[in-house]
Design a protein around this motif. Structure first.
Motif, short mmCIF file in Angstrom:
data_model
loop_
_atom_site.label_atom_id
_atom_site.label_comp_id
_atom_site.label_asym_id
_atom_site.label_seq_id
_atom_site.Cartn_x
_atom_site.Cartn_y
_atom_site.Cartn_z
N THR A 73 2.06 10.55 2.52
CA THR A 73 1.66 10.16 3.88
C THR A 73 2.73 10.47 4.92
O THR A 73 2.42 10.56 6.11
CB THR A 73 1.34 8.65 3.94
OG1 THR A 73 2.50 7.90 3.52
CG2 THR A 73 0.17 8.30 3.03
N GLU A 97 0.97 6.86 -0.50
CA GLU A 97 -0.01 5.79 -0.50
C GLU A 97 -0.25 5.33 -1.93
O GLU A 97 -0.39 6.14 -2.84
CB GLU A 97 -1.31 6.30 0.12
CG GLU A 97 -2.39 5.27 0.30
CD GLU A 97 -3.60 5.86 0.97
OE1 GLU A 97 -4.21 5.17 1.80
OE2 GLU A 97 -3.94 7.02 0.66
N ASN A 104 0.79 -1.22 0.00
CA ASN A 104 0.00 0.00 0.00
C ASN A 104 0.83 1.28 0.00
O ASN A 104 0.27 2.36 0.20
CB ASN A 104 -0.95 0.02 1.21
CG ASN A 104 -2.02 -1.04 1.11
OD1 ASN A 104 -2.64 -1.19 0.07
ND2 ASN A 104 -2.20 -1.79 2.17
N SER A 105 2.14 1.19 -0.20
CA SER A 105 2.94 2.41 -0.14
C SER A 105 4.25 2.27 -0.89
O SER A 105 4.76 1.17 -1.09
CB SER A 105 3.21 2.80 1.31
OG SER A 105 4.09 1.87 1.91
N GLU A 116 8.19 4.22 -0.86
CA GLU A 116 9.11 5.13 -0.18
C GLU A 116 10.17 5.51 -1.19
O GLU A 116 10.83 4.66 -1.78
CB GLU A 116 9.74 4.47 1.04
CG GLU A 116 10.58 5.41 1.88
CD GLU A 116 11.06 4.76 3.17
OE1 GLU A 116 12.28 4.86 3.45
OE2 GLU A 116 10.23 4.16 3.87
N LYS A 169 7.02 9.20 1.66
CA LYS A 169 6.21 8.01 1.48
C LYS A 169 4.90 8.41 0.85
O LYS A 169 4.35 9.47 1.14
CB LYS A 169 5.95 7.31 2.81
CG LYS A 169 7.17 6.65 3.44
CD LYS A 169 6.78 5.91 4.72
CE LYS A 169 7.99 5.24 5.34
NZ LYS A 169 7.63 4.53 6.60
#
Length: 220
Positions: free
Chosen positions: A47, A57, A18-19, A21, A55
């Motif tokens: 986020t 989403e 879900n993310s 970086e 980061k």
């Protein structure tokens, strides 16, 4: 909304369900939680961030429908913050909503220019026109040529040095967003009724149809 003018090339640090970086150095100046950042042309929501990374989403459906699902630590990505109203629009209006992915079919150096040929995705062919705008991995580019089932863009100067496209290889998958204005026009024209009328106001002041557009000089 974005302009398709890439601000920075970042480096992926991690990819999770879900993310993402992403390491970066320049776009954090006025970044806030909840802001939109285009990553390879995909609009994502910030986020968390620091002076060295942010980061964002990302939903599993987005990973599957774009080339973000192919990213891994070390991958380079194009980054652009959302545009500010009142600033110059140097590229074109880019929504950050990918229409399709496409394959790089060829690359050729001609003088200082790098010509990149890309397959036209199914359903996008009416929206990709010669000298029209297209966003490739978030980069605002002009279509130089169209032939068979491919189109070609030319990378010179800044777009060649400061984005990821020149580093991509034949066979790589890129994100395609067709011109926003073209999509609105296509949607209107597809909603014709039996007499080819598209739009008519209540006072019968005007009718928009293929014939009307041709009469006004809108021909290819």
């Amino acid at each position: 909304m974005f302009t398709g003018l890439i601000e920075e090339v970042g480096t992926v640090l991690s990819v999770k369900r879900n993310s993402l970086e992403i390491a970066c150095k320049e776009i954090q100046d006025d970044l806030s939680i909840g802001d939109s950042v285009a990553v390879n042309g995909v609009c994502l929501t910030v986020t968390a961030f620091s002076t060295r990374f942010f980061k964002a989403e990302v939903m599993p459906v987005t990973l599957g429908a774009t080339n973000l699902g192919l990213l891994k630590p070390g991958s380079s990505v194009n980054l652009e913050r959302a545009m500010m109203l009142g600033s110059r629009l140097g590229g074109h209006l880019v929504a950050g909503h990918i229409d399709s992915t496409a394959v790089i079919l060829g690359k050729e150096d001609i003088g200082e220019a790098l010509l990149v040929s890309i397959g036209i995705p199914k359903g996008c062919d009416p929206l990709i026109i010669r000298k029209g705008s297209v966003a490739i991995d978030g980069i605002s580019l002009t279509v130089a040529e169209i032939e068979m089932e491919r189109f070609t863009v030319s990378l010179v100067g800044h777009s060649r040095r400061s984005t990821t496209l020149a580093r991509r290889n034949v066979g790589d998958l890129v994100n395609i967003e067709c011109d926003q204005m073209g999509k609105y026009v296509q949607n209107i024209l597809l909603k014709t009724n039996g007499d080819n009328t598209v739009l008519q106001d209540k006072q019968n002041h005007g009718v928009m149809s293929f014939g009307y557009l041709m009469e006004q000089g809108f021909t290819t």
